[in-house]
Design a protein around this motif. Sequence first.
Motif: not given
Length: 99
Positions: A21-22, A40-45, A47-48, A51-55
């Motif tokens: 994801a970028l 963003v690849e579909p299988e990584h939505v 986790p992205v 990660a954004m929530r943590g950021l």
Amino acid sequence: MAVREHLLETASRPPEEAPAALVGMSVMPSGAINCITLQVEPEHVLPVLEAMRGLMGKLESYLTSAVASRYLLVFGVALAIEAFDIVTVPAMAALALVR
């Protein structure tokens, strides 16, 4: 410019070296958020998003502490000015009476 160049270079990598994801995000002075998802690849939505929530949590914590420390600094300066005023005004008045 450096961030833009880095994002373009990262996006142009071959698929086996590309990130899952970028995401590019900009916050306007008004507080409006412009988010541009480049890849963003579909299988990584999920986790992205996690990660954004943590950021965002870390960013909120940092901004809260930065704002609080600035308010404490302003309060400290105001308190120092008030203490200086309380001490010096009577001393100056007493000095004027002595003359």
